[in-house]
Scaffold this motif. Structure first.
Motif, PDB file in Angstrom:
ATOM      1  N   ASP A  85       6.236   9.351 -19.321  1.00 30.15           N
ATOM      2  CA  ASP A  85       5.370   8.214 -19.020  1.00 30.15           C
ATOM      3  C   ASP A  85       4.137   8.256 -19.930  1.00 30.15           C
ATOM      4  OD1 ASP A  85       3.960   6.160 -17.917  1.00 30.15           O
ATOM      5  OD2 ASP A  85       3.779   7.041 -15.920  1.00 30.15           O
ATOM      6  N   SER A 120       7.119   3.712  -8.968  1.00 30.54           N
ATOM      7  CA  SER A 120       6.705   3.903 -10.359  1.00 30.54           C
ATOM      8  C   SER A 120       7.987   4.082 -11.162  1.00 30.54           C
ATOM      9  CB  SER A 120       5.803   5.127 -10.495  1.00 30.54           C
ATOM     10  OG  SER A 120       6.577   6.309 -10.467  1.00 30.54           O
ATOM     11  N   ASP A 160       4.719   6.218  -6.948  1.00 27.24           N
ATOM     12  CA  ASP A 160       3.363   6.311  -7.475  1.00 27.24           C
ATOM     13  C   ASP A 160       2.510   7.028  -6.436  1.00 27.24           C
ATOM     14  OD1 ASP A 160       0.705   5.906  -8.193  1.00 27.24           O
ATOM     15  OD2 ASP A 160       1.130   3.982  -9.159  1.00 27.24           O
ATOM     16  N   GLY A 186       1.005   6.598 -18.881  1.00 27.19           N
ATOM     17  CA  GLY A 186       0.313   7.194 -17.747  1.00 27.19           C
ATOM     18  C   GLY A 186      -0.954   7.915 -18.202  1.00 27.19           C
ATOM     19  N   ARG A 192      -1.194   5.946  -5.823  1.00 34.80           N
ATOM     20  CA  ARG A 192      -1.336   4.728  -5.013  1.00 34.80           C
ATOM     21  C   ARG A 192      -0.886   4.951  -3.566  1.00 34.80           C
ATOM     22  NH1 ARG A 192       1.600   0.222  -6.741  1.00 34.80           N
ATOM     23  NH2 ARG A 192       0.755  -0.824  -4.903  1.00 34.80           N
ATOM     24  N   PHE A 202       3.847  13.156 -12.311  1.00 40.09           N
ATOM     25  CA  PHE A 202       4.687  12.254 -13.129  1.00 40.09           C
ATOM     26  C   PHE A 202       4.923  12.867 -14.511  1.00 40.09           C
ATOM     27  CE2 PHE A 202       0.422  10.630 -14.185  1.00 40.09           C
ATOM     28  CZ  PHE A 202       0.487  10.638 -15.565  1.00 40.09           C
TER      29      PHE A 202
END
Ligand code: HEC
Ligand code: HEC
Ligand code: HEC
Ligand code: HEC
Ligand code: HEC
Ligand code: HEC
Length: 251
Positions: A239, A135, A142, A242, A145, A235
């Protein structure tokens, strides 16, 4: 009021403006240090070096709830009353660092923790990050994921009884108080793999949608609401998409 709304439209849609410091986003450390801590509530006072702790190396094996719910670590550095004695009795770090699950509290291991080195584990990180989905921000991994693709399977409990998160999957659309700002989305399903309901309710969020007061970026950047996690470990706020997937950027 009209002028303010107009300013916000411009602000919300140009990434340049964010970069130029409309909000004071905290500086980001390099990826291998994102989520690393030096715990030093007592160490130096007792003649030991501060303790290194890395979130990335532990979250590969355990979810947040294991430490922040089952083992009672606070989500604020230097607030948990961790002592050498408690660790040796199997609490806090000692719940795992007991010579069985992970290296124990013996003389040769003191310096693995008490080394005052926030970069500790850098080489290990480089190996790990190559194997996980990338990411752009934070650890540049990430994490959602990484779980969804089965690359990591962090344990959700350290106890023997099986644990299943409550099947609460509600996705919320959080409208900004200001018009024209694309909403933020919050998925219970994605959070509940990592966290316990009690990590967020009732201390961080009211359980009733839209009853959380002053739910705005200024407060988030002050470490409240989403900022309790999304400034330091999950995160980072940088971001924007996001959380606000419809914010457009220049690239
Ligand atoms: C798995 C990591 C870990 C290991 C191994 C470890 N410690 Fe600690 N220790 C901690 C943490 C975390 C704290 C809390 C740090 C703080 O508050 O500054 C702590 C706190 C301490 C303190 C200050 C608090 C108190 O109880 O007086 C001393 C002294 C201490 N450790 C000594 C040791 C010695 C000696 C060893 C080796 C025999 C050791 N530790 C091994 C993690 C560890
Ligand atoms: C292996 C245990 C462990 C796991 C797993 C873990 N944490 Fe932590 N976390 C800690 C410890 C220890 C601290 C420091 C507590 C202290 O010093 O009082 C901490 C501190 C924090 C802080 C405060 C950081 C700061 O700079 O003040 C946040 C935020 C946090 N954790 C979020 C998370 C999230 C989100 C997850 C899951 C992705 C997670 N933690 C997983 C042990 C863990
Ligand atoms: C829920 C279990 C658990 C807890 C709680 C836990 N650890 Fe760990 N820790 C592990 C495991 C398992 C490893 C081995 C990770 C690996 O091999 O990648 C590890 C690895 C480490 C390492 C890396 C050692 C090395 O040489 O690679 C350090 C440093 C460390 N832990 C410090 C701490 C400190 C400090 C605490 C408490 C604040 C703590 N851990 C709490 C399970 C835990
Ligand atoms: C971790 C999630 C998250 C991230 C990342 C995030 N926001 Fe937000 N943002 C929110 C939430 C939640 C709200 C409040 C929504 C509401 O009012 O219900 C919000 C509100 C806003 C607002 C409305 C004004 C205000 O302060 O309430 C603006 C503008 C905004 N965000 C812009 C940004 C920008 C620009 C970024 C990137 C620098 C960003 N956001 C990153 C979650 C996030
Ligand atoms: C990471 C934080 C987080 C976790 C973990 C979490 N929630 Fe929530 N929850 C929220 C937020 C944010 C809201 C919206 C609050 C608002 O709008 O004021 C919310 C709202 C709710 C609502 C109201 C929804 C509505 O439409 O009115 C319920 C019910 C709820 N949560 C239940 C749960 C349950 C049950 C769990 C555990 C399975 C859980 N939550 C875990 C953050 C969380
Ligand atoms: C208690 C900690 C915590 C709080 C509070 C929290 N989050 Fe998260 N969030 C996480 C963790 C952990 C992840 C997993 C990904 C990561 O670590 O980067 C995550 C992931 C996400 C994702 C990514 C989901 C995906 O599909 O990849 C979004 C979006 C998100 N959070 C939005 C929010 C918003 C909006 C809020 C505030 C309303 C919020 N979060 C509050 C811990 C938290």
């Amino acid at each position: 009021m009209k002028r303010l709304a107009l300013i916000l439209i411009v602000v919300a849609f140009t990434l340049d403006v964010y970069a130029s410091g409309f909000w004071d986003l905290p500086p980001l450390p390099p990826p291998e240090q994102y989520g690393n801590l030096l715990i030093n509530r007592l160490s130096e006072k007792k003649g030991e070096r501060p303790v290194t702790f890395s979130h990335w190396s532990h979250r590969v094996h355990y979810t947040c709830r294991v430490c922040h719910f089952e083992l009672d670590f606070q989500m604020k550095v230097n607030t948990t009353e961790i002592t050498e004695d408690a660790n040796r009795k199997g609490r806090f770090c000692g719940a795992c660092h007991n010579g069985k699950i992970a290296f124990g509290h013996t003389e040769e291991n003191c310096k693995k923790c008490h080394n005052g080195d926030i970069t500790y584990g850098k080489e290990k990180f480089e190996g790990l990050s190559k194997t996980l989905p990338p990411s752009k921000y934070g650890n540049k991994i990430d994490w959602t994921r990484a779980i969804e693709t089965g690359k990591i399977k962090p344990k959700q409990t350290i106890f023997d009884e099986p644990y299943e998160p409550m099947p609460f999957k509600k996705k919320l659309r959080l409208e900004a108080e200001w018009s024209m700002v694309p909403p933020a989305y919050f998925s219970h399903e994605k959070h509940n793999y990592w966290l316990d309901c009690a990590n967020c309710h009732p201390d961080i969020f009211n359980i009733k949608k839209k009853t959380t007061k002053h739910f705005s970026m200024v407060y988030i950047l002050d470490g409240k609401f989403c900022g309790a996690c999304h400034l330091r470990v999950a995160f980072p706020i940088d971001d924007c998409r996001g959380c606000h997937p419809d914010i457009t950027t220049k690239y």
